[in-house]
Design a protein around this motif. Structure first.
Motif, PDB file in Angstrom:
ATOM      1  N   LYS A  86      61.406  11.237  -3.352  1.00 45.82           N
ATOM      2  CA  LYS A  86      60.990   9.836  -3.466  1.00 45.82           C
ATOM      3  C   LYS A  86      61.624   9.189  -4.698  1.00 45.82           C
ATOM      4  N   GLN A  87      61.655   9.931  -5.789  1.00 43.85           N
ATOM      5  CA  GLN A  87      62.272   9.403  -7.006  1.00 43.85           C
ATOM      6  C   GLN A  87      63.762   9.144  -6.791  1.00 43.85           C
ATOM      7  N   PHE A  88      64.440  10.075  -6.138  1.00 48.85           N
ATOM      8  CA  PHE A  88      65.875   9.891  -5.871  1.00 48.85           C
ATOM      9  C   PHE A  88      66.115   8.700  -4.952  1.00 48.85           C
ATOM     10  N   ARG A  89      65.227   8.487  -3.973  1.00 53.23           N
ATOM     11  CA  ARG A  89      65.371   7.318  -3.085  1.00 53.23           C
ATOM     12  C   ARG A  89      65.233   6.017  -3.872  1.00 53.23           C
ATOM     13  N   GLN A  90      64.297   5.985  -4.816  1.00 50.04           N
ATOM     14  CA  GLN A  90      64.136   4.781  -5.644  1.00 50.04           C
ATOM     15  C   GLN A  90      65.373   4.533  -6.501  1.00 50.04           C
ATOM     16  N   ILE A  91      65.887   5.582  -7.105  1.00 45.76           N
ATOM     17  CA  ILE A  91      67.093   5.450  -7.930  1.00 45.76           C
ATOM     18  C   ILE A  91      68.266   5.009  -7.068  1.00 45.76           C
ATOM     19  N   LEU A  92      68.381   5.588  -5.883  1.00 45.26           N
ATOM     20  CA  LEU A  92      69.457   5.216  -4.958  1.00 45.26           C
ATOM     21  C   LEU A  92      69.370   3.735  -4.599  1.00 45.26           C
ATOM     22  N   GLY A  93      68.168   3.252  -4.334  1.00 49.19           N
ATOM     23  CA  GLY A  93      67.992   1.836  -4.007  1.00 49.19           C
ATOM     24  C   GLY A  93      68.428   0.929  -5.148  1.00 49.19           C
ATOM     25  N   ARG A  94      68.035   1.261  -6.360  1.00 48.11           N
ATOM     26  CA  ARG A  94      68.425   0.453  -7.519  1.00 48.11           C
ATOM     27  C   ARG A  94      69.928   0.506  -7.735  1.00 48.11           C
ATOM     28  N   LEU A  95      70.513   1.687  -7.611  1.00 52.11           N
ATOM     29  CA  LEU A  95      71.953   1.831  -7.794  1.00 52.11           C
ATOM     30  C   LEU A  95      72.723   1.058  -6.732  1.00 52.11           C
ATOM     31  N   THR A  96      72.262   1.133  -5.502  1.00 51.80           N
ATOM     32  CA  THR A  96      72.924   0.408  -4.413  1.00 51.80           C
ATOM     33  C   THR A  96      72.894  -1.094  -4.681  1.00 51.80           C
ATOM     34  N   ARG A  97      71.763  -1.600  -5.176  1.00 54.91           N
ATOM     35  CA  ARG A  97      71.679  -3.033  -5.488  1.00 54.91           C
ATOM     36  C   ARG A  97      72.625  -3.423  -6.619  1.00 54.91           C
ATOM     37  N   VAL A  98      72.794  -2.557  -7.606  1.00 54.69           N
ATOM     38  CA  VAL A  98      73.747  -2.852  -8.687  1.00 54.69           C
ATOM     39  C   VAL A  98      75.165  -2.919  -8.126  1.00 54.69           C
ATOM     40  N   ILE A  99      75.485  -1.964  -7.252  1.00 52.84           N
ATOM     41  CA  ILE A  99      76.835  -1.940  -6.681  1.00 52.84           C
ATOM     42  C   ILE A  99      77.067  -3.160  -5.801  1.00 52.84           C
ATOM     43  N   THR A 100      76.167  -3.406  -4.854  1.00 53.67           N
ATOM     44  CA  THR A 100      76.394  -4.497  -3.901  1.00 53.67           C
ATOM     45  C   THR A 100      76.138  -5.877  -4.503  1.00 53.67           C
ATOM     46  N   GLY A 101      75.242  -5.966  -5.471  1.00 56.32           N
ATOM     47  CA  GLY A 101      74.889  -7.264  -6.022  1.00 56.32           C
ATOM     48  C   GLY A 101      75.688  -7.677  -7.237  1.00 56.32           C
ATOM     49  N   THR A 102      76.304  -6.698  -7.920  1.00 59.28           N
ATOM     50  CA  THR A 102      77.025  -7.028  -9.146  1.00 59.28           C
ATOM     51  C   THR A 102      78.465  -6.518  -9.123  1.00 59.28           C
ATOM     52  N   LEU A 103      78.626  -5.218  -8.912  1.00 55.68           N
ATOM     53  CA  LEU A 103      79.975  -4.660  -9.004  1.00 55.68           C
ATOM     54  C   LEU A 103      80.899  -5.108  -7.873  1.00 55.68           C
ATOM     55  N   ASP A 104      80.410  -5.134  -6.633  1.00 53.94           N
ATOM     56  CA  ASP A 104      81.268  -5.574  -5.521  1.00 53.94           C
ATOM     57  C   ASP A 104      81.742  -7.018  -5.708  1.00 53.94           C
ATOM     58  N   PRO A 105      80.834  -7.962  -6.036  1.00 54.29           N
ATOM     59  CA  PRO A 105      81.312  -9.321  -6.299  1.00 54.29           C
ATOM     60  C   PRO A 105      82.242  -9.397  -7.515  1.00 54.29           C
ATOM     61  N   HIS A 106      81.974  -8.587  -8.536  1.00 54.05           N
ATOM     62  CA  HIS A 106      82.835  -8.524  -9.712  1.00 54.05           C
ATOM     63  C   HIS A 106      84.243  -8.132  -9.293  1.00 54.05           C
ATOM     64  N   LEU A 107      84.345  -7.064  -8.502  1.00 48.03           N
ATOM     65  CA  LEU A 107      85.667  -6.613  -8.046  1.00 48.03           C
ATOM     66  C   LEU A 107      86.328  -7.624  -7.111  1.00 48.03           C
ATOM     67  N   ALA A 108      85.538  -8.324  -6.296  1.00 45.16           N
ATOM     68  CA  ALA A 108      86.112  -9.323  -5.397  1.00 45.16           C
ATOM     69  C   ALA A 108      86.746 -10.466  -6.194  1.00 45.16           C
ATOM     70  N   ARG A 109      86.114 -10.825  -7.300  1.00 43.00           N
ATOM     71  CA  ARG A 109      86.653 -11.915  -8.128  1.00 43.00           C
ATOM     72  C   ARG A 109      87.728 -11.449  -9.094  1.00 43.00           C
ATOM     73  N   CYS A 110      87.637 -10.224  -9.547  1.00 48.09           N
ATOM     74  CA  CYS A 110      88.593  -9.688 -10.533  1.00 48.09           C
ATOM     75  C   CYS A 110      89.045  -8.299 -10.076  1.00 48.09           C
ATOM     76  N   PRO A 111      89.864  -8.220  -9.027  1.00 50.85           N
ATOM     77  CA  PRO A 111      90.226  -6.911  -8.463  1.00 50.85           C
ATOM     78  C   PRO A 111      90.997  -5.995  -9.417  1.00 50.85           C
ATOM     79  N   GLU A 112      91.586  -6.545 -10.440  1.00 53.75           N
ATOM     80  CA  GLU A 112      92.353  -5.724 -11.387  1.00 53.75           C
ATOM     81  C   GLU A 112      91.532  -5.246 -12.585  1.00 53.75           C
ATOM     82  N   ASP A 113      90.287  -5.604 -12.645  1.00 52.04           N
ATOM     83  CA  ASP A 113      89.438  -5.229 -13.778  1.00 52.04           C
ATOM     84  C   ASP A 113      89.243  -3.716 -13.790  1.00 52.04           C
ATOM     85  N   GLU A 114      89.786  -3.072 -14.821  1.00 47.34           N
ATOM     86  CA  GLU A 114      89.756  -1.604 -14.904  1.00 47.34           C
ATOM     87  C   GLU A 114      88.332  -1.062 -15.040  1.00 47.34           C
TER      88      GLU A 114
END
Length: 135
Positions: A86-114
């Motif tokens: 259950k703890q891992f599922r909660q962490i996975l949910g939070r991590l997925t939201r960071v990736i899809t809500g922040t990092l994916d849009p970040h990369l879409a706008r700045c694809p060369e950002d290392e």
């Protein structure tokens, strides 16, 4: 390595520990721990944190939480595994939201950002690991 406990957290943890041991095999919800220890809710939370950080490892007694029983020291490995998943599922949910809500849009706008590329590459592996652990 567990972090060093602050004196008050240790005191709160000792009170919570004693209440949970006394209630064993049953567990106690936060409101019951407040009544049993005469601590404030925030102090009980600090005590639980101390138990998780220090005391549980020292006594080799995992502390878990279930909606039905509250906080409990269980001797059943199946209970520990269910709680851990259950703890891992909660962490996975939070991590997925960071990736899809922040990092994916970040990369879409700045694809060369290392940094964003590195973060996505590293977190993709973590995400896959957490997905496996939570099954």
């Amino acid at each position: 390595m567990p972090r060093a406990a602050r004196p008050l957290a240790k005191h709160y943890g000792d009170l919570v520990w004693a209440s949970l041991i006394e209630a064993r095999p049953a567990g106690l919800h936060t409101r019951q721990l407040v009544a049993a220890t005469r601590l404030k809710k925030s102090q009980v939370a600090r005590g639980i944190g101390h138990l998780r950080d220090v005391a549980a490892a020292e006594h080799l007694t995992p502390i878990i939480y279930t909606y039905k029983d509250g906080y409990v020291f269980s001797d059943e490995p199946a209970d520990w595994i269910e709680y851990e998943k259950k703890q891992f599922r909660q962490i996975l949910g939070r991590l997925t939201r960071v990736i899809t809500g922040t990092l994916d849009p970040h990369l879409a706008r700045c694809p060369e950002d290392e940094w964003a590329q590195l973060a996505v590459a590293q977190l993709t592996g973590v995400r896959a690991t957490l997905a496996q652990l939570s099954k």
